[in-house]
Design a protein around this motif. Structure first.
Motif, PDB file in Angstrom:
ATOM      1  N   LEU A  29       0.829  -1.208   0.000  1.00  0.00           N
ATOM      2  CA  LEU A  29       0.000   0.000   0.000  1.00  0.00           C
ATOM      3  C   LEU A  29       0.864   1.259   0.000  1.00  0.00           C
ATOM      4  O   LEU A  29       0.663   2.172  -0.810  1.00  0.00           O
ATOM      5  CB  LEU A  29      -0.918  -0.003   1.227  1.00  0.00           C
ATOM      6  CG  LEU A  29      -1.797   1.226   1.422  1.00  0.00           C
ATOM      7  CD1 LEU A  29      -2.980   1.173   0.468  1.00  0.00           C
ATOM      8  CD2 LEU A  29      -2.278   1.280   2.864  1.00  0.00           C
ATOM      9  N   LEU A  30       1.855   1.298   0.891  1.00  0.00           N
ATOM     10  CA  LEU A  30       2.725   2.476   0.974  1.00  0.00           C
ATOM     11  C   LEU A  30       3.599   2.617  -0.270  1.00  0.00           C
ATOM     12  O   LEU A  30       3.857   3.734  -0.738  1.00  0.00           O
ATOM     13  CB  LEU A  30       3.584   2.408   2.237  1.00  0.00           C
ATOM     14  CG  LEU A  30       2.809   2.522   3.552  1.00  0.00           C
ATOM     15  CD1 LEU A  30       3.741   2.282   4.734  1.00  0.00           C
ATOM     16  CD2 LEU A  30       2.112   3.856   3.671  1.00  0.00           C
ATOM     17  N   THR A  31       4.058   1.495  -0.817  1.00  0.00           N
ATOM     18  CA  THR A  31       4.866   1.539  -2.042  1.00  0.00           C
ATOM     19  C   THR A  31       4.058   2.126  -3.195  1.00  0.00           C
ATOM     20  O   THR A  31       4.537   3.004  -3.919  1.00  0.00           O
ATOM     21  CB  THR A  31       5.373   0.131  -2.405  1.00  0.00           C
ATOM     22  OG1 THR A  31       6.157  -0.356  -1.315  1.00  0.00           O
ATOM     23  CG2 THR A  31       6.211   0.154  -3.671  1.00  0.00           C
ATOM     24  N   GLN A  32       2.834   1.651  -3.356  1.00  0.00           N
ATOM     25  CA  GLN A  32       2.002   2.184  -4.438  1.00  0.00           C
ATOM     26  C   GLN A  32       1.644   3.645  -4.196  1.00  0.00           C
ATOM     27  O   GLN A  32       1.642   4.452  -5.131  1.00  0.00           O
ATOM     28  CB  GLN A  32       0.737   1.338  -4.594  1.00  0.00           C
ATOM     29  CG  GLN A  32       1.014  -0.015  -5.208  1.00  0.00           C
ATOM     30  CD  GLN A  32      -0.251  -0.778  -5.532  1.00  0.00           C
ATOM     31  OE1 GLN A  32      -1.309  -0.192  -5.743  1.00  0.00           O
ATOM     32  NE2 GLN A  32      -0.142  -2.097  -5.576  1.00  0.00           N
ATOM     33  N   TYR A  33       1.364   4.010  -2.942  1.00  0.00           N
ATOM     34  CA  TYR A  33       1.039   5.404  -2.630  1.00  0.00           C
ATOM     35  C   TYR A  33       2.225   6.307  -2.947  1.00  0.00           C
ATOM     36  O   TYR A  33       2.056   7.397  -3.501  1.00  0.00           O
ATOM     37  CB  TYR A  33       0.639   5.550  -1.159  1.00  0.00           C
ATOM     38  CG  TYR A  33       0.492   6.994  -0.740  1.00  0.00           C
ATOM     39  CD1 TYR A  33      -0.610   7.746  -1.142  1.00  0.00           C
ATOM     40  CD2 TYR A  33       1.465   7.619   0.028  1.00  0.00           C
ATOM     41  CE1 TYR A  33      -0.738   9.067  -0.777  1.00  0.00           C
ATOM     42  CE2 TYR A  33       1.344   8.940   0.391  1.00  0.00           C
ATOM     43  CZ  TYR A  33       0.241   9.661  -0.002  1.00  0.00           C
ATOM     44  OH  TYR A  33       0.126  10.972   0.348  1.00  0.00           O
ATOM     45  N   SER A  34       3.437   5.869  -2.603  1.00  0.00           N
ATOM     46  CA  SER A  34       4.615   6.720  -2.794  1.00  0.00           C
ATOM     47  C   SER A  34       4.854   7.041  -4.270  1.00  0.00           C
ATOM     48  O   SER A  34       5.386   8.096  -4.600  1.00  0.00           O
ATOM     49  CB  SER A  34       5.857   6.070  -2.189  1.00  0.00           C
ATOM     50  OG  SER A  34       6.234   4.927  -2.927  1.00  0.00           O
ATOM     51  N   THR A  35       4.456   6.135  -5.174  1.00  0.00           N
ATOM     52  CA  THR A  35       4.649   6.415  -6.603  1.00  0.00           C
ATOM     53  C   THR A  35       3.673   7.481  -7.092  1.00  0.00           C
ATOM     54  O   THR A  35       3.882   8.087  -8.136  1.00  0.00           O
ATOM     55  CB  THR A  35       4.463   5.143  -7.454  1.00  0.00           C
ATOM     56  OG1 THR A  35       3.128   4.668  -7.300  1.00  0.00           O
ATOM     57  CG2 THR A  35       5.454   4.068  -7.038  1.00  0.00           C
ATOM     58  N   LYS A  40       7.660  16.313  -2.543  1.00  0.00           N
ATOM     59  CA  LYS A  40       8.869  15.710  -1.983  1.00  0.00           C
ATOM     60  C   LYS A  40       8.737  15.697  -0.463  1.00  0.00           C
ATOM     61  O   LYS A  40       8.429  16.711   0.144  1.00  0.00           O
ATOM     62  CB  LYS A  40      10.099  16.526  -2.394  1.00  0.00           C
ATOM     63  CG  LYS A  40      11.398  15.946  -1.908  1.00  0.00           C
ATOM     64  CD  LYS A  40      12.566  16.727  -2.481  1.00  0.00           C
ATOM     65  CE  LYS A  40      13.926  16.316  -2.040  1.00  0.00           C
ATOM     66  NZ  LYS A  40      14.193  15.234  -1.256  1.00  0.00           N
ATOM     67  N   VAL A  41       8.944  14.543   0.128  1.00  0.00           N
ATOM     68  CA  VAL A  41       8.879  14.424   1.577  1.00  0.00           C
ATOM     69  C   VAL A  41      10.140  15.036   2.171  1.00  0.00           C
ATOM     70  O   VAL A  41      11.250  14.702   1.766  1.00  0.00           O
ATOM     71  CB  VAL A  41       8.748  12.943   2.003  1.00  0.00           C
ATOM     72  CG1 VAL A  41       8.770  12.806   3.506  1.00  0.00           C
ATOM     73  CG2 VAL A  41       7.493  12.344   1.407  1.00  0.00           C
ATOM     74  N   PRO A 166      19.475  19.442  11.786  1.00  0.00           N
ATOM     75  CA  PRO A 166      18.321  18.574  11.554  1.00  0.00           C
ATOM     76  C   PRO A 166      18.400  17.897  10.199  1.00  0.00           C
ATOM     77  O   PRO A 166      18.995  18.414   9.269  1.00  0.00           O
ATOM     78  CB  PRO A 166      17.134  19.528  11.613  1.00  0.00           C
ATOM     79  CG  PRO A 166      17.633  20.690  12.390  1.00  0.00           C
ATOM     80  CD  PRO A 166      19.106  20.795  12.117  1.00  0.00           C
ATOM     81  N   LEU A 167      17.803  16.686  10.141  1.00  0.00           N
ATOM     82  CA  LEU A 167      17.772  15.890   8.923  1.00  0.00           C
ATOM     83  C   LEU A 167      17.814  16.781   7.747  1.00  0.00           C
ATOM     84  O   LEU A 167      17.873  16.643   6.675  1.00  0.00           O
ATOM     85  CB  LEU A 167      16.509  15.041   8.904  1.00  0.00           C
ATOM     86  CG  LEU A 167      16.264  14.241  10.182  1.00  0.00           C
ATOM     87  CD1 LEU A 167      14.894  13.601  10.127  1.00  0.00           C
ATOM     88  CD2 LEU A 167      17.311  13.202  10.354  1.00  0.00           C
TER      89      LEU A 167
END
Length: 167
Positions: A29-35, A40-41, A166-167
């Motif tokens: 689910l997350l893999t498909q959502y990310s595409t 940009k996160v 920070p990151l």
């Protein structure tokens, strides 16, 4: 009626999944959502990176004695594999911890009937919490009674071992 049938079938399918199947489903689910993301996160300024279980314990523990009860010092819990032969040591022991603490404002109800004075910098309830403003790295209060600041200080006395932007 069709929507109810779809919902019932979905509930039945999800309740039939065991833990590995559920993990696979969420990963897919997350893999498909990310595409499909159109942005940009990026972490917010002042965000704290967590890579291993111990990063969470070190960040959220307000007492070092309490933290010692739960620390595993086991890098198998890290989401990024530790390179073979890597030299490990404080503060993160292979994780990402670098002296952060939860922000005081996030841990107290400051309403008049609750804890209105909990986050007064001059006389805090806890000096193991961060009073840094949003957007800055959340280090502890300068009068930290638990020694979180001194434990992570660099040899030149500046704060903190492993403290990075920070990151």
């Amino acid at each position: 009626e069709y929507a109810r049938a779809v919902a019932a079938a979905g509930r039945a399918r999800m309740s039939a999944l065991d833990e590995p199947a559920l993990t696979d489903f969420v990963a897919e689910l997350l893999t498909q959502y990310s595409t499909r993301q159109s942005f940009k996160v990026a972490p917010l300024p002042g965000a704290v990176r967590m890579d291993c279980e111990d990063d969470l314990w070190r960040h959220y523990a307000l007492s070092q004695g309490w933290a010692r009860l739960y620390l595993k010092e086991d890098n198998d819990t890290c989401i990024h594999p530790i390179p073979a032969g890597a030299t490990l040591g404080p503060p993160g022991w292979g994780g990402a911890y670098n002296g952060s603490k939860p922000r005081c404002l996030a841990g107290h109800d400051l309403n008049p009937r609750a804890q209105p004075d909990a986050c007064k910098f001059e006389k805090p309830f806890s000096t193991s919490e961060s009073f840094a403003p949003p957007g800055e790295f959340p280090v502890t209060h300068p009068r930290d009674r638990e020694g979180w600041n001194t434990r992570w200080k660099k040899p030149d006395g500046s704060c903190c071992v492993g403290h990075v932007p920070p990151l």
